[in-house]
Design a protein around this motif. Structure first.
Motif, PDB file in Angstrom:
ATOM      1  N   SER A  90      -8.373  -6.726  13.019  1.00  0.00           N
ATOM      2  CA  SER A  90      -7.755  -7.943  12.482  1.00  0.00           C
ATOM      3  C   SER A  90      -7.823  -7.947  10.963  1.00  0.00           C
ATOM      4  N   GLY A  91      -6.765  -8.435  10.342  1.00  0.00           N
ATOM      5  CA  GLY A  91      -6.710  -8.479   8.895  1.00  0.00           C
ATOM      6  C   GLY A  91      -5.423  -9.144   8.422  1.00  0.00           C
ATOM      7  N   THR A  92      -5.079  -8.849   7.169  1.00  0.00           N
ATOM      8  CA  THR A  92      -3.897  -9.468   6.559  1.00  0.00           C
ATOM      9  C   THR A  92      -2.990  -8.375   6.023  1.00  0.00           C
ATOM     10  N   ILE A  93      -1.674  -8.493   6.339  1.00  0.00           N
ATOM     11  CA  ILE A  93      -0.697  -7.537   5.804  1.00  0.00           C
ATOM     12  C   ILE A  93      -0.424  -7.947   4.365  1.00  0.00           C
ATOM     13  N   THR A  94      -0.793  -7.050   3.435  1.00  0.00           N
ATOM     14  CA  THR A  94      -0.621  -7.350   2.011  1.00  0.00           C
ATOM     15  C   THR A  94       0.604  -6.666   1.415  1.00  0.00           C
ATOM     16  N   GLN A  95       1.083  -5.575   2.033  1.00  0.00           N
ATOM     17  CA  GLN A  95       2.292  -4.880   1.556  1.00  0.00           C
ATOM     18  C   GLN A  95       3.098  -4.392   2.777  1.00  0.00           C
ATOM     19  N   ALA A  96       4.391  -4.324   2.631  1.00  0.00           N
ATOM     20  CA  ALA A  96       5.281  -3.781   3.654  1.00  0.00           C
ATOM     21  C   ALA A  96       6.599  -3.412   2.981  1.00  0.00           C
ATOM     22  N   GLY A  97       7.096  -2.154   3.203  1.00  0.00           N
ATOM     23  CA  GLY A  97       8.359  -1.757   2.579  1.00  0.00           C
ATOM     24  C   GLY A  97       8.416  -0.262   2.360  1.00  0.00           C
ATOM     25  N   TRP A  98       9.462   0.157   1.611  1.00  0.00           N
ATOM     26  CA  TRP A  98       9.677   1.579   1.314  1.00  0.00           C
ATOM     27  C   TRP A  98       8.689   2.017   0.253  1.00  0.00           C
ATOM     28  N   ALA A  99       8.097   3.256   0.466  1.00  0.00           N
ATOM     29  CA  ALA A  99       7.078   3.759  -0.470  1.00  0.00           C
ATOM     30  C   ALA A  99       7.353   5.196  -0.833  1.00  0.00           C
ATOM     31  N   GLY A 100       8.598   5.595  -1.016  1.00  0.00           N
ATOM     32  CA  GLY A 100       8.931   6.939  -1.474  1.00  0.00           C
ATOM     33  C   GLY A 100       8.650   7.991  -0.429  1.00  0.00           C
ATOM     34  N   SER A 101       7.793   8.959  -0.791  1.00  0.00           N
ATOM     35  CA  SER A 101       7.474  10.049   0.136  1.00  0.00           C
ATOM     36  C   SER A 101       6.768   9.547   1.391  1.00  0.00           C
ATOM     37  N   TYR A 102       6.145   8.342   1.329  1.00  0.00           N
ATOM     38  CA  TYR A 102       5.476   7.767   2.508  1.00  0.00           C
ATOM     39  C   TYR A 102       6.505   7.143   3.487  1.00  0.00           C
ATOM     40  N   GLY A 103       7.769   7.011   3.053  1.00  0.00           N
ATOM     41  CA  GLY A 103       8.748   6.329   3.887  1.00  0.00           C
ATOM     42  C   GLY A 103       8.417   4.855   3.963  1.00  0.00           C
TER      43      GLY A 103
END
Length: 381
Positions: free
Chosen positions: A295-308
């Motif tokens: 359990s936790g909090t989503i702090t980032q979500a989206g495109w990250a270059g080579s990470y997709g």
């Protein structure tokens, strides 16, 4: 008492007649005075005419090899002296009958009654065998008179007194020897007793020291065993506590995908990455659900270059979990619980096939190997 032998004639200045009698004044047949005095009778004293001589006579014992016995010589001398005195005073005094004891015989009896030193009780044992042999040989050579005299004198009063004195001296000597022997034996026993007591004290001290060392060793062994048991008990308690903790964590932690194959690991080098691999790859078909590990909090979500496509889940302790190469994102913000689906496996970014790239960054810092971290939280990966 035996009768005395006739005394020898003493020399005189008066002439003798043809009958052997003195021919002079005051004697029969000689001169005027002889006529007035009357005839003389022969002097023959007996033991009844005078009081016997009393008292003890000390006569030296005759030595072996002597020419004459002391008692006989003494008797003859006394008789000669008495005869000469009588003859000297015969002119002025009337004849008196005199009886003399047999002094020579008495001295002979006394000297012969003395016991031999070797026959005295307690004294004969002290005389060496050599002395006894030499004494017996010399005594035998000196004649049979001495031995017979000693045997006869043993029954006399003086012999009994001497024997009693010698017996008393021998008994006193024997008593002193026995007393000295008892004293020496008592001293030896006392010394042995003291030595035994000293040895017993030393042995007791040695036994006490050994017992103390044994007790100390046993106490040390017992203490070591207690410490070891305590250590083992504590270790077992820690193990149980850790197992319980992991069991609890297993309820609150899950693997990111239910079915997977481990491919590239942390730190692995490759030509597809700028640096060494910073996470763990879970290969799975595209569209496989990706779950929140905790359990936790989503702090980032989206495109990250080579990470997709990437979702960053921050846990309550500040640790960031990166979920990369997603084909789609189901949740992009807010609180999530353990097991919530937040995305799906894909092949976006710099990849060769569909898989989930998982990174673990404690305190939002540099990445660490995800596998030990997952195991520490009760996950069997």
């Amino acid at each position: 008492m035996a009768s005395n032998r006739p005394a020898p004639e003493a020399p005189s200045g008066y002439p003798l007649d043809d009958r052997g009698a003195f021919d002079g004044p005051g004697y029969a047949g000689g001169g005027a005075a002889g006529d007035s005095d009357g005839p003389w009778e022969e002097w023959n004293p007996t033991e009844d005419s005078v009081r016997p001589v009393r008292g003890k006579h000390r006569v030296a014992k005759q030595r072996a090899g002597g020419l004459a016995r002391g008692g006989t010589v003494l008797g003859v001398g006394v008789i000669a002296a008495v005869g000469a005195g009588g003859m000297a005073t015969a002119e002025d005094r009337p004849p008196v009958p005199i009886s003399m004891p047999d002094v020579g015989g008495l001295a002979h009896e006394i000297s012969d009654s003395l016991p031999d030193a070797a026959s005295l009780p307690g004294v004969g044992d002290l005389i060496s065998d050599s002395g006894s042999d030499s004494g017996s040989d010399s005594g035998s050579d000196s004649g049979s008179d001495s031995s017979s005299g000693a045997d006869s004198a043993a029954s006399g009063p003086l012999g009994q007194s001497t024997q009693r004195g010698a017996s008393g001296a021998g008994e006193a000597l024997r008593s002193r020897i026995l007393q000295q022997a008892d004293t020496q034996q008592d001293a030896a026993e006392e010394e042995a007793r003291e030595a035994a007591e000293s040895a017993a004290v030393k042995q007791a001290a040695t036994d006490a020291a050994a017992a103390q060392k044994t007790a100390e060793k046993a106490a040390a062994t017992k203490k070591a065993a207690e410490l070891e048991a305590k250590r083992k008990a504590e270790e077992e308690a820690r193990r149980k506590a850790e197992a319980e903790r992991l069991a609890q964590l297993a309820k609150s932690y899950l693997t990111p995908v239910a079915s997977y194959t481990l491919t590239a690991g942390f730190g692995q080098a490759g030509d597809r990455w700028v640096a060494d691999h910073t996470g763990q790859d879970f290969a799975a078909p595209t569209g496989t659900p990706v779950r929140a590990v905790h359990s936790g909090t989503i702090t980032q979500a989206g495109w990250a270059g080579s990470y997709g496509y990437r979702i960053v889940l921050t846990l309550d302790d500040g640790t960031e979990l990166w979920f990369c190469h997603l084909s789609s994102m189901v949740k992009t913000s807010g609180k999530v619980n353990t097991g919530d689906v937040i995305g799906r496996v894909g092949a976006t970014g710099n990849v060769t096939g569909p898989h989930l790239h998982l990174e673990v960054r404690p305190g939002a810092g540099d990445p660490i190997d995800p596998m030990p971290w997952l195991r520490e939280h009760g996950l069997d990966v």
